[in-house]
Design an enzyme around this catalytic site. Structure first.
Site, PDB file in Angstrom:
ATOM      1  N   CYS A   1      16.292 -38.510  47.596  1.00 43.15           N
ATOM      2  CA  CYS A   1      16.473 -39.855  48.135  1.00 43.15           C
ATOM      3  C   CYS A   1      17.592 -40.536  47.339  1.00 43.15           C
ATOM      4  CB  CYS A   1      15.164 -40.631  48.007  1.00 43.15           C
ATOM      5  SG  CYS A   1      15.317 -42.313  48.596  1.00 43.15           S
TER       6      CYS A   1
ATOM      7  N   CYS B   1      19.993 -45.595  54.314  1.00 50.14           N
ATOM      8  CA  CYS B   1      19.593 -44.304  53.750  1.00 50.14           C
ATOM      9  C   CYS B   1      20.766 -43.764  52.929  1.00 50.14           C
ATOM     10  CB  CYS B   1      19.226 -43.352  54.890  1.00 50.14           C
ATOM     11  SG  CYS B   1      18.813 -41.706  54.309  1.00 50.14           S
TER      12      CYS B   1
HETATM   13  N1  LIG Z   1      13.300 -39.511  54.269  1.00 54.72           N
HETATM   14  C1  LIG Z   1      14.205 -38.572  53.712  1.00 54.72           C
HETATM   15  C2  LIG Z   1      14.440 -38.669  52.251  1.00 54.72           C
HETATM   16  C3  LIG Z   1      14.767 -40.045  51.799  1.00 54.72           C
HETATM   17  C4  LIG Z   1      16.163 -40.493  52.115  1.00 54.72           C
HETATM   18  C5  LIG Z   1      16.424 -41.805  51.454  1.00 54.72           C
HETATM   19  N2  LIG Z   1      15.961 -42.966  52.066  1.00 54.72           N
HETATM   20  C6  LIG Z   1      17.809 -41.925  50.912  1.00 54.72           C
HETATM   21  O1  LIG Z   1      18.209 -43.038  50.531  1.00 54.72           O
HETATM   22  O2  LIG Z   1      18.487 -40.912  50.750  1.00 54.72           O
HETATM   23  C7  LIG Z   1      13.728 -37.142  54.000  1.00 54.72           C
HETATM   24  O3  LIG Z   1      12.533 -36.850  53.934  1.00 54.72           O
HETATM   25  O4  LIG Z   1      14.597 -36.300  54.235  1.00 54.72           O
END
Ligand SMILES: N[C@@H](CCC[C@H](N)C(=O)O)C(=O)O
Length: 257
Positions: free
Chosen positions: A74, A197
């Protein structure tokens, strides 16, 4: 069980962060993590992060999605936990920490965090989209009228239909200028659109460079939660020195009862 927690947000991607250096947190309790992240019955967050001791690095980051499951890297969480490590006095300005995808370096200056992402080996360009792994898997697709686009329905469809059981995060992009892109992301494990994200905007920046939409290796990404910067260097068929940069904010502290 009663314990303190901290609420953070990085461009609206929000996290509960727990100092677990004393190893008290029941790490296999998926239901507890999901309950803490629940926006009605808990604190409310897109994910939960544990800061833990590490033998050779400043700390280890353990990341759960809001569904309660451990997941891949993340980016915004990595920026927020670096800020938290500085708040705890574990680091001063620079840090090296381990996450699920390996070692990361970060620099924390006030509420601005620059996070070094892992090198990117492969970028798969298809006719209508690009797929790459920036620590987490990301589908990147250009759309028109992003503001009115149904990210939830289309993101969920692509996440399941194209990527099967494992799934993928899905990013929809609109170009604003030569090196400025607007991005909205459907996140796997949250199973909804999030306001930003970090691994997603990193994937978008590289996908836009790889497909010739920009020739700049420093790109601005506008998300519904705020603005991030991504810079990188191309090396062979991959990318190195990839940095994700933007704000990381501590919002409040609480006690979980
Ligand atoms: N939900 C994603 C991982 C998290 C991504 C995150 N919010 C970021 O900032 O990179 C997954 O399970 O792939």
């Amino acid at each position: 069980m009663e314990f303190p927690f901290y609420k953070y947000q990085g461009t609206g991607n929000d996290f509960v962060i727990i100092d677990n250096r004393e190893d008290f947190f029941p790490k296999k309790d998926t239901e507890l993590v999901a309950k803490i992240c629940d926006r009605r019955f808990g604190v409310g967050a897109d994910g939960l992060l544990l800061l833990e001791n590490h033998p050779d690095a400043d700390f280890r980051m353990v990341y759960y999605n809001s569904d309660g499951n451990l997941s891949s890297m993340c980016g915004n969480g990595g920026r927020c936990i670096s800020h938290f490590a500085k708040f705890l006095g574990i680091i001063s300005e620079k840090t090296t920490f381990e996450a699920v995808d390996g070692m990361h370096e970060a620099t924390v200056k006030n509420d601005w965090v620059s996070l070094k992402m892992n090198n990117i080996e492969k970028v798969k360009v298809s006719e209508n989209f690009t797929f790459l792994n920036t620590g987490s898997p990301h589908h990147v697709e250009i759309v028109t009228e992003l503001q009115d686009f149904d990210v939830f329905t289309n993101g969920r469809y692509i996440r399941n239909k194209t990527y099967g059981k494992e799934g993928s995060n899905v990013n929809f992009v609109e170009q604003n200028d030569h090196a400025i892109f607007s991005v909205r992301t459907y996140e796997r494990g949250v199973e909804d659109e999030t306001l930003s994200c970090g691994t997603g905007v990193t994937a978008v920046a590289i996908a836009m460079f790889e497909t010739g939409k920009t020739s700049e290796n420093k790109v601005t990404l506008k998300t519904p939660g705020g603005q991030l910067q991504v810079r990188f260097e191309k090396e062979g068929s991959g990318y190195k020195n990839v940095f994700l940069e933007g704000p990381a904010i501590q919002v409040f502290k609480g006690i979980w009862k």
